[in-house]
Scaffold this motif. Structure first.
Motif, PDB file in Angstrom:
ATOM      1  N   GLY A 281       0.784  -1.223   0.000  1.00 21.67           N
ATOM      2  CA  GLY A 281       0.000   0.000   0.000  1.00 21.67           C
ATOM      3  C   GLY A 281       0.816   1.272   0.000  1.00 21.67           C
ATOM      4  O   GLY A 281       0.257   2.362  -0.093  1.00 21.67           O
ATOM      5  N   ASN A 282       2.124   1.150   0.117  1.00 21.12           N
ATOM      6  CA  ASN A 282       3.015   2.318   0.124  1.00 21.12           C
ATOM      7  C   ASN A 282       2.522   3.371   1.133  1.00 21.12           C
ATOM      8  O   ASN A 282       2.456   4.568   0.845  1.00 21.12           O
ATOM      9  CB  ASN A 282       3.116   2.941  -1.271  1.00 21.12           C
ATOM     10  N   VAL A 283       2.186   2.919   2.333  1.00 21.41           N
ATOM     11  CA  VAL A 283       1.572   3.810   3.321  1.00 21.41           C
ATOM     12  C   VAL A 283       2.590   4.514   4.217  1.00 21.41           C
ATOM     13  O   VAL A 283       2.245   5.482   4.905  1.00 21.41           O
ATOM     14  CB  VAL A 283       0.577   3.036   4.213  1.00 21.41           C
ATOM     15  N   ARG A 284       3.825   4.047   4.213  1.00 25.48           N
ATOM     16  CA  ARG A 284       4.803   4.654   5.108  1.00 25.48           C
ATOM     17  C   ARG A 284       5.232   6.018   4.580  1.00 25.48           C
ATOM     18  O   ARG A 284       5.445   6.199   3.380  1.00 25.48           O
ATOM     19  CB  ARG A 284       6.010   3.738   5.263  1.00 25.48           C
ATOM     20  N   LEU A 285       5.377   6.946   5.510  1.00 23.50           N
ATOM     21  CA  LEU A 285       5.647   8.328   5.145  1.00 23.50           C
ATOM     22  C   LEU A 285       7.030   8.776   5.599  1.00 23.50           C
ATOM     23  O   LEU A 285       7.633   8.197   6.497  1.00 23.50           O
ATOM     24  CB  LEU A 285       4.594   9.249   5.778  1.00 23.50           C
ATOM     25  N   LEU A 286       7.487   9.840   4.952  1.00 24.72           N
ATOM     26  CA  LEU A 286       8.722  10.519   5.338  1.00 24.72           C
ATOM     27  C   LEU A 286       8.423  12.008   5.454  1.00 24.72           C
ATOM     28  O   LEU A 286       7.551  12.528   4.748  1.00 24.72           O
ATOM     29  CB  LEU A 286       9.815  10.298   4.293  1.00 24.72           C
ATOM     30  N   TYR A 287       9.157  12.684   6.324  1.00 28.19           N
ATOM     31  CA  TYR A 287       9.048  14.135   6.445  1.00 28.19           C
ATOM     32  C   TYR A 287      10.437  14.754   6.319  1.00 28.19           C
ATOM     33  O   TYR A 287      11.435  14.156   6.738  1.00 28.19           O
ATOM     34  CB  TYR A 287       8.412  14.537   7.775  1.00 28.19           C
ATOM     35  N   GLY A 288      10.475  15.938   5.764  1.00 25.55           N
ATOM     36  CA  GLY A 288      11.734  16.668   5.635  1.00 25.55           C
ATOM     37  C   GLY A 288      12.090  17.329   6.951  1.00 25.55           C
ATOM     38  O   GLY A 288      11.934  18.550   7.117  1.00 25.55           O
ATOM     39  N   THR A 289      12.568  16.533   7.900  1.00 28.52           N
ATOM     40  CA  THR A 289      12.807  17.035   9.252  1.00 28.52           C
ATOM     41  C   THR A 289      14.060  17.899   9.356  1.00 28.52           C
ATOM     42  O   THR A 289      14.194  18.665  10.313  1.00 28.52           O
ATOM     43  CB  THR A 289      12.941  15.862  10.229  1.00 28.52           C
ATOM     44  N   LEU A 290      14.975  17.755   8.408  1.00 33.54           N
ATOM     45  CA  LEU A 290      16.223  18.516   8.447  1.00 33.54           C
ATOM     46  C   LEU A 290      16.175  19.637   7.418  1.00 33.54           C
ATOM     47  O   LEU A 290      15.611  19.485   6.339  1.00 33.54           O
ATOM     48  CB  LEU A 290      17.418  17.611   8.191  1.00 33.54           C
ATOM     49  N   GLY A 291      16.779  20.761   7.763  1.00 29.56           N
ATOM     50  CA  GLY A 291      16.784  21.903   6.871  1.00 29.56           C
ATOM     51  C   GLY A 291      16.056  23.070   7.508  1.00 29.56           C
ATOM     52  O   GLY A 291      16.253  23.378   8.685  1.00 29.56           O
ATOM     53  N   ALA A 292      15.192  23.710   6.725  1.00 37.87           N
ATOM     54  CA  ALA A 292      14.472  24.873   7.222  1.00 37.87           C
ATOM     55  C   ALA A 292      13.155  24.998   6.474  1.00 37.87           C
ATOM     56  O   ALA A 292      12.975  24.433   5.387  1.00 37.87           O
ATOM     57  CB  ALA A 292      15.307  26.142   7.050  1.00 37.87           C
ATOM     58  N   GLY A 293      12.232  25.735   7.059  1.00 38.46           N
ATOM     59  CA  GLY A 293      10.929  25.914   6.425  1.00 38.46           C
ATOM     60  C   GLY A 293      10.082  26.918   7.163  1.00 38.46           C
ATOM     61  O   GLY A 293      10.516  27.551   8.134  1.00 38.46           O
ATOM     62  N   GLN A 294       8.848  27.047   6.704  1.00 35.64           N
ATOM     63  CA  GLN A 294       7.920  27.992   7.308  1.00 35.64           C
ATOM     64  C   GLN A 294       7.306  27.412   8.582  1.00 35.64           C
ATOM     65  O   GLN A 294       7.174  26.197   8.731  1.00 35.64           O
ATOM     66  CB  GLN A 294       6.823  28.355   6.310  1.00 35.64           C
ATOM     67  N   ALA A 295       6.918  28.299   9.472  1.00 35.72           N
ATOM     68  CA  ALA A 295       6.342  27.884  10.749  1.00 35.72           C
ATOM     69  C   ALA A 295       5.354  28.927  11.232  1.00 35.72           C
ATOM     70  O   ALA A 295       5.300  30.051  10.710  1.00 35.72           O
ATOM     71  CB  ALA A 295       7.456  27.686  11.787  1.00 35.72           C
ATOM     72  N   LYS A 296       4.575  28.538  12.214  1.00 39.15           N
ATOM     73  CA  LYS A 296       3.702  29.465  12.928  1.00 39.15           C
ATOM     74  C   LYS A 296       3.823  29.171  14.412  1.00 39.15           C
ATOM     75  O   LYS A 296       3.854  28.003  14.820  1.00 39.15           O
ATOM     76  CB  LYS A 296       2.252  29.330  12.467  1.00 39.15           C
ATOM     77  N   PHE A 319      12.967  27.959  16.346  1.00 42.40           N
ATOM     78  CA  PHE A 319      11.953  28.761  15.681  1.00 42.40           C
ATOM     79  C   PHE A 319      12.349  30.236  15.795  1.00 42.40           C
ATOM     80  O   PHE A 319      12.679  30.718  16.883  1.00 42.40           O
ATOM     81  CB  PHE A 319      10.586  28.519  16.322  1.00 42.40           C
ATOM     82  N   ARG A 320      12.319  30.931  14.652  1.00 44.17           N
ATOM     83  CA  ARG A 320      12.720  32.337  14.624  1.00 44.17           C
ATOM     84  C   ARG A 320      11.624  33.196  13.999  1.00 44.17           C
ATOM     85  O   ARG A 320      10.911  32.744  13.099  1.00 44.17           O
ATOM     86  CB  ARG A 320      14.035  32.510  13.851  1.00 44.17           C
ATOM     87  N   ASP A 321      11.519  34.430  14.483  1.00 46.30           N
ATOM     88  CA  ASP A 321      10.528  35.340  13.939  1.00 46.30           C
ATOM     89  C   ASP A 321      11.020  35.944  12.627  1.00 46.30           C
ATOM     90  O   ASP A 321      12.116  35.604  12.146  1.00 46.30           O
ATOM     91  CB  ASP A 321      10.145  36.405  14.967  1.00 46.30           C
ATOM     92  N   ARG A 322      10.242  36.853  12.054  1.00 46.76           N
ATOM     93  CA  ARG A 322      10.587  37.402  10.735  1.00 46.76           C
ATOM     94  C   ARG A 322      11.852  38.246  10.760  1.00 46.76           C
ATOM     95  O   ARG A 322      12.421  38.558   9.720  1.00 46.76           O
ATOM     96  CB  ARG A 322       9.424  38.217  10.199  1.00 46.76           C
ATOM     97  N   TYR A 323      12.309  38.627  11.961  1.00 46.44           N
ATOM     98  CA  TYR A 323      13.544  39.402  12.077  1.00 46.44           C
ATOM     99  C   TYR A 323      14.752  38.512  12.358  1.00 46.44           C
ATOM    100  O   TYR A 323      15.853  39.009  12.575  1.00 46.44           O
ATOM    101  CB  TYR A 323      13.402  40.434  13.201  1.00 46.44           C
ATOM    102  N   GLY A 324      14.525  37.196  12.395  1.00 53.52           N
ATOM    103  CA  GLY A 324      15.615  36.268  12.635  1.00 53.52           C
ATOM    104  C   GLY A 324      15.915  36.022  14.093  1.00 53.52           C
ATOM    105  O   GLY A 324      16.887  35.327  14.428  1.00 53.52           O
ATOM    106  N   ARG A 325      15.083  36.560  14.982  1.00 52.29           N
ATOM    107  CA  ARG A 325      15.304  36.353  16.412  1.00 52.29           C
ATOM    108  C   ARG A 325      14.633  35.068  16.869  1.00 52.29           C
ATOM    109  O   ARG A 325      13.517  34.767  16.444  1.00 52.29           O
ATOM    110  CB  ARG A 325      14.735  37.533  17.198  1.00 52.29           C
ATOM    111  N   GLU A 326      15.320  34.337  17.739  1.00 51.63           N
ATOM    112  CA  GLU A 326      14.715  33.117  18.254  1.00 51.63           C
ATOM    113  C   GLU A 326      13.450  33.451  19.042  1.00 51.63           C
ATOM    114  O   GLU A 326      13.439  34.353  19.884  1.00 51.63           O
ATOM    115  CB  GLU A 326      15.692  32.357  19.149  1.00 51.63           C
TER     116      GLU A 326
END
Length: 348
Positions: A281-296, A319-326
């Motif tokens: 069923g090809n049900v197993r998933l992967l996530y791009g846990t390494l690197g960077a991306g958008q957050a809320k 997690f950093r805000d839009r000014y790059g601050r943690e």
């Protein structure tokens, strides 16, 4: 727990201050991650409200799964947790943030069967059990039910559901197993688990929004094709906490009798893909846990656009805000929601 009961011991995982007796307890152990499932037959789940940090992501078919990380809360009290389910590779990446040899409780996991080739195609990237072995965790900080069994793990047949939804454990028994393996706050070589741990930056105090500017809450959809697994976090302006709604109903932990709450919800958007490993069923998933991306970042009645960044398996997701601050995280119970790029977070 009232303010008068709190001591000076600040939990390094969630930033809350607890009585000194709690601190004495946690300083003799290391973080414990337990895989808890979220199939409808697994509800209600035990233990989620007592975890310091909870990670939620889709395991398969739109059904989410939880990695509940225990360390500070409830002191020496045993916390029943479950139903316990199998390991997934991306949860290993998140648990690896909790220092050297974090404890990991689960029932088996995604695998590569060398005899049949099932789960082995395309580099066996979803082979969680194989990764546990390669990390040097097997038989040490890995607390697989297949290797430990009863009485540390037990089945609750009274729930009236299929067998796979009946496995439970408790935190104190798991910490005792770890202690017998010379894994307390230090490992067998005397090295503290904190040597590879980076705490988040916590806010000094709650920053409530101006009157009338707080939102009602947020709604998170992981898969549009999987109704019943959408999550709502409803903001309580009196307590400053978010109350969890799961599938349209209050998400209650029967171990405490209370609705699950969080002081902060950290949403990380990550690329989701199928493992293409030959599993039926090809049900197993992967996530791009390494690197960077958008957050809320959701806390104090507001949503802040942010980014996430994690550069190695054992490094902290920051997690950093839009000014790059943690981002300064509000102390308290923290949930990390991993949402596919085509998922959604809407504010109300």
């Amino acid at each position: 727990m009232s303010d008068g009961e709190r001591g000076s011991g600040e939990c390094p995982l969630n930033g809350l201050r607890y009585p000194l007796a709690y601190q004495t307890a946690w300083e003799g152990r290391r973080p414990l991650g337990i895989m808890i499932e979220n199939h409808p037959d697994a509800r209600p789940q035990y233990g989620l409200s007592s975890a310091d940090v909870v990670y939620e992501a889709v395991a398969e078919g739109g059904i989410t799964r939880f990695l509940a990380v225990f360390y500070c809360d409830r002191g020496t009290e045993a916390v029943r947790a479950g139903p316990v389910r199998s390991a997934r590779t991306y949860f290993l990446d998140w648990l690896s943030e909790y220092g050297r040899y974090p404890l990991y409780a689960h029932v088996g996991g995604a695998y590569c069967d060398q005899r049949t080739g099932v789960g082995c195609l395309n580099g066996a990237r979803a082979d969680a059990l194989g990764q546990i072995g390669r990390y040097g965790w097997a038989g040490y900080n890995d607390l697989d039910e297949f290797q430990i069994g009863a009485p540390v793990y037990w089945r609750d047949f009274g729930r009236g559901v299929s067998l796979e939804h009946t496995m439970f454990t408790d935190t104190q028994q798991l910490w005792r197993v770890a202690a017998r393996r010379a894994l307390t706050d230090v490992d067998a070589e005397g090295r503290s688990w904190t040597r590879q741990f980076t705490t988040w930056r916590f806010a000094d105090e709650a920053r409530r929004p101006p009157a009338g500017s707080a939102h009602t809450g947020v709604r998170i959809v992981f898969w549009n094709s999987a109704p019943g697994f959408e999550v709502e976090w409803i903001y309580d302006s009196v307590t400053g906490l978010y109350r969890r709604i799961m599938g349209g109903l209050p998400h209650v932990d029967p171990g405490t009798g209370q609705q699950i709450t969080a002081s902060a919800i950290l949403v990380q958007f990550q690329e989701e893909s199928t493992a293409d490993d030959g599993y039926p069923g090809n049900v197993r998933l992967l996530y791009g846990t390494l690197g960077a991306g958008q957050a809320k970042v959701i806390q104090n009645g507001q949503v802040t656009d942010a980014t996430w960044r994690k550069m190695a398996r054992w490094s902290r997701t920051l997690f950093r805000d839009r000014y790059g601050r943690e981002v300064r995280v509000q102390p308290g119970k923290i949930w990390v929601e991993t949402v596919p790029l085509d998922g959604s977070v809407t504010e109300s």
